[in-house]
Design an enzyme around this catalytic site. Structure first.
Site, PDB file in Angstrom:
ATOM      1  N   CYS A   1       1.164  -0.867   0.003  1.00  0.00           N
ATOM      2  CA  CYS A   1       0.175   0.283   0.156  1.00  0.00           C
ATOM      3  C   CYS A   1       0.539   0.977  -0.272  1.00  0.00           C
ATOM      4  O   CYS A   1       1.357   1.844   0.883  1.00  0.00           O
ATOM      5  CB  CYS A   1      -0.897  -0.189   1.463  1.00  0.00           C
ATOM      6  SG  CYS A   1      -2.372   1.822   1.745  1.00  0.00           S
TER       7      CYS A   1
ATOM      8  N   CYS B   1       0.268   3.703   2.426  1.00  0.00           N
ATOM      9  CA  CYS B   1       0.481   3.024   3.821  1.00  0.00           C
ATOM     10  C   CYS B   1       1.701   3.537   4.364  1.00  0.00           C
ATOM     11  O   CYS B   1       2.562   4.063   5.302  1.00  0.00           O
ATOM     12  CB  CYS B   1       0.309   2.418   4.098  1.00  0.00           C
ATOM     13  SG  CYS B   1      -1.367   1.409   4.395  1.00  0.00           S
TER      14      CYS B   1
END
Length: 143
Positions: free
Chosen positions: A64, A67
């Site tokens: 991600c 993230c």
């Protein structure tokens, strides 16, 4: 499991456990140390829910990009708020039971816990100032 943290006050390296009573302090100058730990399905209760200070949980994934972008801001917050907040990182791909328990449908998802109870939650990344405001706001409403 321990993490080695360098005290910003005196420069001494300290071993900080993932789970412990109280709050980590420097063994030399006794200043609060940032508390950042990883947790999974088997360790979450001990690392995040049995803590006597607010816990910021970061549900994230290695694949991600948002993230990875939010991680430095969260770690900086943990350093700035040493002694006031613990940051616990949960890799959703390695903790499917936690992802299901907390109904994590998007990453990153941030959650604030107080004495093991969810008191605030937000999905998606945000600029560092917004994250700080959200965490500080959560702490103010808790007191």
């Amino acid at each position: 499991m321990h993490t080695v943290v360098t005290c910003v006050n005196c420069g001494r390296q300290n071993r900080v456990p993932a789970a412990a009573e109280g709050r980590p302090r420097c063994g030399n100058c006794h200043q609060p140390l940032p508390w950042i730990a990883d947790a999974g399905d088997d360790t979450f209760a001990e690392v995040a829910e049995r803590v006597h200070l607010p816990v910021l949980v970061d549900f994230w994934a290695q694949w991600c990009a948002p993230c990875r972008a939010v991680t430095p801001a969260l770690e900086q917050l943990a350093h700035e708020m040493a002694g006031r907040v613990k940051l616990v990182k949960v890799d959703v791909d390695r903790a499917p039971a936690l992802s299901q328990r907390f109904t994590i449908t998007a990453v990153p998802t941030l959650m604030m816990l107080n004495e093991g109870r969810v008191v605030a939650q937000r999905a998606g990344g945000a600029p560092p100032a917004q994250l700080r405001e959200w965490v500080e706001g959560t702490l103010r409403t808790r007191s």
